[in-house]
Write a protein that holds these residues in place. Structure first.
Motif, PDB file in Angstrom:
ATOM      1  N   SER A 606     -43.228  12.716 -24.991  1.00  0.00           N
ATOM      2  CA  SER A 606     -43.121  11.291 -25.299  1.00  0.00           C
ATOM      3  C   SER A 606     -42.150  11.013 -26.443  1.00  0.00           C
ATOM      4  N   GLY A 607     -41.717  12.070 -27.159  1.00  0.00           N
ATOM      5  CA  GLY A 607     -40.796  11.884 -28.271  1.00  0.00           C
ATOM      6  C   GLY A 607     -41.464  11.629 -29.603  1.00  0.00           C
ATOM      7  N   ARG A 608     -42.809  11.681 -29.658  1.00  0.00           N
ATOM      8  CA  ARG A 608     -43.497  11.437 -30.926  1.00  0.00           C
ATOM      9  C   ARG A 608     -43.303  12.576 -31.915  1.00  0.00           C
ATOM     10  N   SER A 609     -43.147  13.800 -31.407  1.00  0.00           N
ATOM     11  CA  SER A 609     -42.954  14.977 -32.247  1.00  0.00           C
ATOM     12  C   SER A 609     -42.001  15.917 -31.547  1.00  0.00           C
ATOM     13  N   ASP A 610     -41.514  16.906 -32.293  1.00  0.00           N
ATOM     14  CA  ASP A 610     -40.654  17.933 -31.711  1.00  0.00           C
ATOM     15  C   ASP A 610     -41.384  19.269 -31.749  1.00  0.00           C
ATOM     16  N   HIS A 611     -41.887  19.687 -30.609  1.00  0.00           N
ATOM     17  CA  HIS A 611     -42.547  20.985 -30.481  1.00  0.00           C
ATOM     18  C   HIS A 611     -41.800  21.861 -29.475  1.00  0.00           C
ATOM     19  N   GLY A 612     -40.480  21.652 -29.365  1.00  0.00           N
ATOM     20  CA  GLY A 612     -39.697  22.349 -28.366  1.00  0.00           C
ATOM     21  C   GLY A 612     -39.767  23.866 -28.487  1.00  0.00           C
ATOM     22  N   ARG A 613     -39.626  24.386 -29.712  1.00  0.00           N
ATOM     23  CA  ARG A 613     -39.620  25.844 -29.889  1.00  0.00           C
ATOM     24  C   ARG A 613     -40.972  26.447 -29.543  1.00  0.00           C
ATOM     25  N   LEU A 614     -42.045  25.774 -29.952  1.00  0.00           N
ATOM     26  CA  LEU A 614     -43.383  26.277 -29.641  1.00  0.00           C
ATOM     27  C   LEU A 614     -43.632  26.264 -28.136  1.00  0.00           C
ATOM     28  N   LEU A 615     -43.246  25.188 -27.475  1.00  0.00           N
ATOM     29  CA  LEU A 615     -43.431  25.126 -26.031  1.00  0.00           C
ATOM     30  C   LEU A 615     -42.613  26.204 -25.327  1.00  0.00           C
ATOM     31  N   TRP A 616     -41.411  26.448 -25.816  1.00  0.00           N
ATOM     32  CA  TRP A 616     -40.583  27.512 -25.243  1.00  0.00           C
ATOM     33  C   TRP A 616     -41.283  28.869 -25.380  1.00  0.00           C
ATOM     34  N   GLN A 617     -41.877  29.113 -26.552  1.00  0.00           N
ATOM     35  CA  GLN A 617     -42.605  30.368 -26.749  1.00  0.00           C
ATOM     36  C   GLN A 617     -43.752  30.505 -25.750  1.00  0.00           C
ATOM     37  N   LEU A 618     -44.495  29.437 -25.571  1.00  0.00           N
ATOM     38  CA  LEU A 618     -45.644  29.501 -24.663  1.00  0.00           C
ATOM     39  C   LEU A 618     -45.199  29.682 -23.216  1.00  0.00           C
ATOM     40  N   VAL A 619     -44.123  29.006 -22.830  1.00  0.00           N
ATOM     41  CA  VAL A 619     -43.618  29.148 -21.461  1.00  0.00           C
ATOM     42  C   VAL A 619     -43.131  30.572 -21.214  1.00  0.00           C
ATOM     43  N   MET A 620     -42.393  31.133 -22.174  1.00  0.00           N
ATOM     44  CA  MET A 620     -41.888  32.498 -21.996  1.00  0.00           C
ATOM     45  C   MET A 620     -43.025  33.520 -22.003  1.00  0.00           C
ATOM     46  N   LEU A 621     -44.064  33.278 -22.777  1.00  0.00           N
ATOM     47  CA  LEU A 621     -45.236  34.150 -22.747  1.00  0.00           C
ATOM     48  C   LEU A 621     -45.912  34.080 -21.391  1.00  0.00           C
ATOM     49  N   ASP A 622     -46.083  32.875 -20.882  1.00  0.00           N
ATOM     50  CA  ASP A 622     -46.725  32.692 -19.579  1.00  0.00           C
ATOM     51  C   ASP A 622     -45.936  33.395 -18.479  1.00  0.00           C
ATOM     52  N   LYS A 623     -44.612  33.236 -18.501  1.00  0.00           N
ATOM     53  CA  LYS A 623     -43.791  33.854 -17.468  1.00  0.00           C
ATOM     54  C   LYS A 623     -43.809  35.375 -17.569  1.00  0.00           C
ATOM     55  N   SER A 624     -43.821  35.899 -18.778  1.00  0.00           N
ATOM     56  CA  SER A 624     -43.871  37.353 -18.948  1.00  0.00           C
ATOM     57  C   SER A 624     -45.165  37.922 -18.400  1.00  0.00           C
ATOM     58  N   LEU A 625     -46.266  37.262 -18.684  1.00  0.00           N
ATOM     59  CA  LEU A 625     -47.556  37.743 -18.183  1.00  0.00           C
ATOM     60  C   LEU A 625     -47.585  37.728 -16.655  1.00  0.00           C
ATOM     61  N   LYS A 626     -47.016  36.681 -16.076  1.00  0.00           N
ATOM     62  CA  LYS A 626     -46.998  36.594 -14.613  1.00  0.00           C
ATOM     63  C   LYS A 626     -46.099  37.657 -13.998  1.00  0.00           C
ATOM     64  N   ILE A 627     -44.923  37.851 -14.577  1.00  0.00           N
ATOM     65  CA  ILE A 627     -43.974  38.824 -14.029  1.00  0.00           C
ATOM     66  C   ILE A 627     -44.529  40.238 -14.117  1.00  0.00           C
ATOM     67  N   LEU A 628     -45.155  40.551 -15.226  1.00  0.00           N
ATOM     68  CA  LEU A 628     -45.664  41.906 -15.433  1.00  0.00           C
ATOM     69  C   LEU A 628     -47.016  42.136 -14.772  1.00  0.00           C
ATOM     70  N   GLY A 629     -47.691  41.042 -14.388  1.00  0.00           N
ATOM     71  CA  GLY A 629     -49.004  41.186 -13.778  1.00  0.00           C
ATOM     72  C   GLY A 629     -50.005  41.829 -14.717  1.00  0.00           C
ATOM     73  N   LEU A 630     -49.966  41.435 -15.989  1.00  0.00           N
ATOM     74  CA  LEU A 630     -50.801  42.079 -16.991  1.00  0.00           C
ATOM     75  C   LEU A 630     -52.219  41.548 -16.963  1.00  0.00           C
ATOM     76  N   SER A 631     -53.158  42.438 -17.245  1.00  0.00           N
ATOM     77  CA  SER A 631     -54.544  42.013 -17.417  1.00  0.00           C
ATOM     78  C   SER A 631     -54.747  41.617 -18.862  1.00  0.00           C
ATOM     79  N   VAL A 632     -55.624  40.658 -19.082  1.00  0.00           N
ATOM     80  CA  VAL A 632     -55.855  40.152 -20.423  1.00  0.00           C
ATOM     81  C   VAL A 632     -57.317  40.320 -20.823  1.00  0.00           C
TER      82      VAL A 632
END
Length: 632
Positions: A606-632
Motif C-alpha cells: 500500500s506504500g505505507r512503509s518500505d519492507h522491500g528488503r525483508l520481503l525479498w529475504q522471506l521470498v528467497m527463503l521460501d523458494k530455497s526451501l521449496k527447491i531443496l525440498g528440505l524438512s523443517v
C-alpha cells in the motif's frame, strides 16, 4: 574453474561406489562443462568437473602425482605456479603437464600440509595420500572458492564445491539448522560458520583439514590470517608506490590464461583501476563488458564507456531492464542456500554477457574491504573518535534516547538519516558495526518469529558471532576491526559467494586481483589516515590511481548494482508479497508469525512503509526451501 567432490570413509576404508561420486559431480556440471573424471581407492573416492583454462590438452583430473602416491582434485587457479614449478624442478621434481594442478601435487610431496602457504591464488582442493592414507582438504586465504562437507550416517565424510553436490548423496540428512534462520535474516545470507542444513559445514577461508582412516573428524586448522596490529612507516609517496607495485603485480599474475580473457567494467574506481592496469600490462586491447539499465538513475554505462575509450578496450554493453523478476526461481536454484543480496541478479546478467566473449574475467572485488572503501567504514572511523571522547554510560544515555525517538527516514537526504548513527553510538564499536552491516535488527526479528521458534532459538543472537570476531581481531582500532570483520565474515559469506555462484552458473571463471593476499596484508598495515581521510575511503588507492583516472571517476559517489525490489513488491510481485507468510514452505516451518508478516506485506504494497528488503529475504527463503525440498 571447476567443481570437486569426494567421499572419505573415516572409521574404516570401506569401498566407495564410483556412481555416487559421479552423481555428486554431475549436479555441478555447470562449473565444469569441459570434462569429468572419478577415481576411487580403498575408502576414498574423488571426482572432478573441469572448465579448461590453462594447459587445455593436459591436466585432466583426478590427477596422480609423478610417483603415483597422491591423487588430487582441484578447483581454482595458482598464479605463481610457474615460479613454484621452477623451484620444485630444481629440487628434483618431475613434471609431465604445463598446468598448475601438477604443481600442487609436487608441492604436497615436498612440503606436505605446509604447501598451502606457498600457493598464491584462489583454490579449494583435496589430496589423498596413498602412502599415508590421509585426505587433505584446503581452502584459499580469503575464501574465493567454496568447499562444503558433512559426515554422513555411514560414517563417511562427503565434500563438494557446492551444497547441491552434497544433496546428490542419498545419505545426506536434509534438516534445517534453526539457528541458520536467525543468521540469514540478520545478514541476508547464511555465513560461513553455519549452513542452512544441520550437520553440513563450510571449510573456513584460510583453513585446512587432515583426515585419517580410523580417527575422528578433527577441527579445521587455520593456516592464514590477516593482521591489522602493525603499522607501516614511511612517507605517503613511498607507500603509494608500494601499493601501486602490488596492484600491478596482482593484475599481471591474473592475466595468464590459455583461453579468452577480459574484465568487468562498471566505470567505478575498482573495475576501472583493474582495466587500466590490464591495459598497461598487456599488448592487446582488453575485452571489457558492462550492463546498463533502462532507468537513467540506475545506469552507469556512460562512465564505463569513457574508461573503455580512454584505454582502447574492446567494449560491449547491454542494456537490461531492472524488472527481471522472472529470473527469481533460477537465481534461488544457483545458491542452494537462501541468498538475499539482490545485486546477484545484475551480477548474473553481466557474467552472461562476459561469457559470450571470454572464459575468464577479472573483477574489482576486494578493494573496498581491504582499503576501507565503504561508507560504513568512514562512519565507523568517525563514530569511534566520538566513542573515545565520551564514556559508554553517557553515550548510551544520550544517543540511546536519540536513536529511540528519531524517525527512520530512508526517504530523506543522507545527512538527515541519523537514526542508525545514534543507535550505533549508543553501543560498543563492535555492536555498532554489527548493526550497521545487518539487514533485519534483532528487535524486529523477534517480532517476526513464532513463540515456538523463539523457544528453539533460545538466547542465540546472530550478531554475537561478528561481535566476538571483532573483539578478538588482531587490530588497533575500530576501523581495523571493521575491515577485519569484512574480510573474514562479509566477504566470503556474501560478495565472493555471489560472484562464484553467478559466474559458475554460466561457466565463467572470475579472478579478483585486488584480493591478492600480499596486497591485503599490505593494506592492513597502512595507517588509518591513508585509508580514510576527510570522509573519503580508499584514500591511498585513489591517490595512486590519479595517474590513470580522472577525479570525477575516482571521487564520484559509489553506486553498486541496483535491483528495484521495493517496486516489484508493489507491482508484479505484490501477490507474492501478500502470500509469503502463508506460502507452503514458510507456513509449514512454523518459524514465523504469519499474521505479522501479512501486515508488513500489506503496509509495503500500500506504500505505507518500505519492507522491500525483508520481503525479498522471506521470498528467497521460501523458494530455497521449496527447491531443496528440505524438512523443517
Amino acid at each position: 574453474m571447476c567443481a570437486i567432490a569426494g567421499i572419505f570413509h573415516l572409521p574404516t576404508p570401506k569401498p566407495v561406489e564410483p556412481q555416487r561420486v559421479e552423481r555428486m559431480c554431475a549436479s555441478m556440471a555447470h562449473r565444469g562443462p569441459d570434462g569429468a573424471g572419478v577415481w576411487t581407492g580403498p575408502g576414498v573416492g574423488l571426482g572432478h568437473r573441469r572448465l579448461s583454462i590453462i594447459d587445455l590438452a593436459g591436466s585432466s583430473q583426478p590427477m596422480a602425482s609423478s610417483d603415483r602416491r597422491a591423487m588430487l582434485v582441484f578447483n581454482g587457479e595458482i598464479y605463481n605456479f610457474r615460479e613454484l614449478r621452477a623451484e620444485l624442478r630444481a629440487a628434483g621434481a618431475q613434471f609431465h603437464t604445463e598446468g598448475d594442478s601438477e604443481v600442487i601435487l609436487a608441492a604436497w610431496q615436498r612440503w606436505g600440509p605446509a604447501c598451502v602457504e606457498r600457493l598464491h591464488g584462489m583454490f579449494a582442493f583435496a589430496i589423498y595420500d596413498l602412502a599415508e592414507r590421509t585426505l587433505f582438504l584446503a581452502r584459499d586465504r580469503l575464501g574465493v572458492k567454496p568447499l562444503f562437507y558433512a559426515v554422513l550416517s555411514d560414517g563417511s565424510l562427503a565434500f563438494a564445491s557446492e551444497l547441491k553436490g552434497l544433496l546428490a548423496h542419498p545419505l545426506l540428512r536434509r534438516e534445517v539448522d534453526p539457528l541458520a534462520i536467525d543468521d540469514y535474516l540478520a545478514w541476508g545470507y547464511v555465513p560461513d560458520h553455519r549452513s542452512i542444513l544441520a550437520g553440513v559445514a563450510k571449510l573456513p577461508a584460510g583453513h585446512s583439514l587432515l583426515l585419517r582412516h580410523g580417527q575422528p573428524l578433527p577441527a579445521p586448522r587455520q593456516w592464514w590470517d590477516v593482521s591489522f596490529a602493525e603499522r607501516r612507516s614511511g612517507s605517503a609517496a613511498d607507500l603509494e608506490a608500494e601499493l601501486l607495485h602490488l596492484m600491478r603485480q596482482a593484475v599481471a599474475s591474473r592475466m595468464v590464461a590459455d583461453v579468452p580473457l577480459g574484465a568487468f567494467l562498471s566505470g567505478g574506481v575498482d573495475s576501472s583501476s583493474v582495466v587500466a592496469l590490464m591495459s598497461e600490462a598487456g599488448r592487446d586491447p582488453v575485452k571489457t563488458c558492462s550492463i546498463g539499465f533502462d532507468v537513467a538513475a540506475l545506469d552507469e554505462t556512460s562512465y564505463a564507456d569513457r574508461i573503455a575509450r580512454q584505454f582502447g578496450t574492446e567494449h560491449r554493453t547491454r542494456i537490461v531492464s531492472p524488472d527481471d523478476f522472472g529470473a527469481v526461481d533460477t537465481l534461488a536454484a544457483m545458491f542452494d542456500e537462501p541468498f538475499a543480496d539482490a545485486s546477484a541478479l545484475p551480477t548474473w546478467r553481466v557474467c552472461q554477457l562476459a561469457r559470450e566473449a571470454v572464459t575468464v574475467a577479472l573483477s574489482g572485488d576486494g578493494a573496498d574491504e581491504a582499503l576501507a572503501g565503504y561508507r560504513r567504514h568512514v562512519f565507523q572511523h568517525g563514530e569511534d573518535r566520538l566513542r573515545r571522547l565520551l564514556p559508554h554510560g553517557l553515550r548510551r544515555s544520550i544517543f540511546g534516547t536519540l536513536g529511540a525517538v528519531y524517525p527512520k527516514a530512508d526517504w530523506a537526504p543522507r545527512p538527515l538519516r541519523a537514526k542508525a548513527t545514534f543507535q550505533a553510538l549508543a553501543l560498543s564499536s563492535e555492536e555498532g558495526y554489527a548493526r550497521s552491516i545487518g539487514i533485519v535488527p534483532p528487535e524486529l526479528r523477534a517480532t517476526l518469529y513464532s513463540p515456538e521458534y523463539l523457544a528453539r532459538r533460545g538466547d542465540y543472537r546472530a550478531e554475537q558471532v561478528l561481535v566476538d570476531l571483532m573483539a578478538g581481531a588482531p587490530a588497533r582500532s575500530g576501523l581495523d576491526k571493521a575491515q577485519y570483520a569484512d574480510l573474514k565474515f562479509w566477504l566470503p559469506g556474501d560478495i565472493l559467494t555471489k560472484v562464484d555462484r553467478t559466474s559458475m552458473a554460466v561457466g565463467l571463471e572470475t579472478r579478483e586481483p585486488l584480493l591478492d593476499h600480499r596486497l591485503i596484508e599490505f593494506a592492513a598495515s597502512l595507517p588509518e589516515n591513508l585509508r580514510v581521510r576527510r570522509a573519503e575511503g580508499k584514500w591511498l588507492m585513489k591517490r595512486a590511481m590519479r595517474r590513470y583516472l580522472s577525479d570525477d571517476i575516482l571521487f564520484r559517489p559509489k553506486q553498486g548494482f541496483v535491483t528495484p525490489i521495493a517496486q516489484w513488491f508493489r507491482g508484479p510481485l505484490a501477490e507474492t508479497a501478500r502470500s509469503v507468510g502463508s506460502s507452503s514452505a514458510l507456513a509449514r516451518s512454523g518459524w514465523f508469525d504469519s499474521h505479522r508478516i501479512a501486515r508488513l506485506a500489506d503496509d509495503h504494497v500500500s506504500g505505507r512503509s518500505d519492507h522491500g528488503r525483508l520481503l525479498w529475504q522471506l521470498v528467497m527463503l521460501d523458494k530455497s526451501l521449496k527447491i531443496l525440498g528440505l524438512s523443517v
